[in-house]
Design an enzyme around this catalytic site. Structure first.
Site, PDB file in Angstrom:
ATOM      1  N   VAL A  52     137.008  35.804  13.962  1.00  0.00           N
ATOM      2  CA  VAL A  52     137.777  34.551  14.094  1.00  0.00           C
ATOM      3  C   VAL A  52     139.140  34.749  14.746  1.00  0.00           C
ATOM      4  CG1 VAL A  52     136.645  33.396  12.168  1.00  0.00           C
ATOM      5  CG2 VAL A  52     138.663  34.819  11.727  1.00  0.00           C
ATOM      6  N   TYR A  53     139.555  35.979  15.021  1.00  0.00           N
ATOM      7  CA  TYR A  53     140.845  36.186  15.659  1.00  0.00           C
ATOM      8  C   TYR A  53     140.787  35.653  17.092  1.00  0.00           C
ATOM      9  CZ  TYR A  53     142.153  39.404  11.855  1.00  0.00           C
ATOM     10  OH  TYR A  53     142.449  39.963  10.623  1.00  0.00           O
ATOM     11  N   GLY A  54     141.644  34.669  17.361  1.00  0.00           N
ATOM     12  CA  GLY A  54     141.624  34.061  18.688  1.00  0.00           C
ATOM     13  C   GLY A  54     140.309  33.390  19.008  1.00  0.00           C
TER      14      GLY A  54
END
Length: 327
Positions: A52-54
């Site tokens: 889910v990072y970025g």
């Protein structure tokens, strides 16, 4: 950089990890390349990311840099799955979601396997044994070499680890747990850290610099260009800008002045060398910030400094964390 075993496993990781929370959003491909190269040249191996990072861009960016900039074999890549952009269900620990998320992560990373795969958070709506079976399938299929959990409280971690240990050779023992831990956030010391130590699970502290506050940059206001001034990260930093945090930051600054080092180095050395810690995960916006963090390698805090910092930042732990007969 010194390498440490991750928990009670044979996997060795650099004792400082590189975080990628802002990659693909606040950190572009050029800064990401500079960060990864500086980290690798300093002997760093552990690179931490999540699906889910970025919105997946962090994994994609890392995948673009592997081989072209840094050999895949030189890195210990850790990613996470389980967080979902659904206001009604923030976490999905179902076997189907997790395995599909892992396949998507591998595609973005451009690799056949990750060295370490974490469940991002506990899902109260999925049976724990189903969630943990995803870890077993990931490891048995070769898509992950080791497995762990993230943001599990004490009883959740102990239950998960004990379940895995109950069938050795069939289930994958937990190698690690990742949670926030710093001089400003010592909640893991209540139950998570004792459980991890007893069960042989390595702790990977996130936000080891108190979301940047322990560097001292916020002592006289919020600097322009800092995370505290960012639209995305301002609310993340705000909880650590109170009077309690200010007293701890002042103590860190005093210790740094006495040792002729920086507050960043003092705060990072403190958490790096706590019992049970394998590798704090450091997120930097540019190579200059990362180099400043990596300079902590040569620093070991004197015992009297550690005791003073322990005292000024000590959380209130009473019953049942302490022996009830002494209360």
């Amino acid at each position: 950089m010194e390498q440490r075993h991750l928990g009670r496993t044979g996997l060795r990781v650099s004792r400082i990890g590189l975080g990628t929370l802002t990659w693909g959003r606040d950190t572009d491909e050029h800064d990401a390349a500079d960060l990864l190269k500086a980290f690798w040249e300093a002997g760093g191996t552990l690179v931490d990311t999540a699906d889910v990072y970025g919105d997946g861009e962090a994994e994609y960016l890392l995948g673009q840099l592997i081989e072209g900039l840094v050999p895949r074999r030189d890195l210990v890549i850790s990613t996470k799955a389980g967080s979902v952009p659904d206001p009604d269900r923030r976490f999905d620990g179902s076997r189907g979601h997790l395995l599909a998320a892992l396949d998507a992560s591998l595609a973005r990373l451009g690799t056949d396997y990750v060295d370490l795969w974490h469940i991002h958070a506990f899902d109260p709506f999925t049976p724990l044994e189903e969630t943990l079976q995803a870890l077993d399938l990931a490891v048995s299929s070769g898509r992950a070499r080791y497995a762990g959990v993230s943001n599990y409280c004490g009883w959740q971690l102990a239950k998960a680890a004990t379940w895995q240990l109950a069938a050795p050779g069939t289930r994958t023992r937990l190698a690690s747990t990742q949670l926030e831990y710093s001089l400003l956030q010592r909640g893991v010391e209540r139950e998570v850290l004792p459980a991890a130590l007893d069960l042989g699970i390595g702790l990977l502290p996130s936000s080891p610099l108190g979301r940047g506050v322990l560097t001292g940059k916020y002592r006289h206001g919020t600097p322009a260009g800092s995370r505290g001034a960012s639209e995305h990260m301002g609310l993340f930093v705000a909880p650590y800008l109170d009077d309690t945090a200010s007293r701890i930051v002042d103590a860190v600054t005093t210790a740094a002045d006495g040792l002729a080092v920086t507050p960043l180095q003092v705060a990072l050395a403190w958490v790096r060398d706590r019992p049970g810690v394998a590798a704090p995960i450091v997120g930097a916006r540019n190579a200059q910030q990362l180099t400043a963090a990596l300079s902590v390698e040569a620093l070991s805090l004197p015992d009297e400094i550690c005791r003073a910092l322990d005292d000024v930042s000590a959380p209130l732990h009473r019953y049942p964390d302490h022996d009830w007969s002494t209360l």
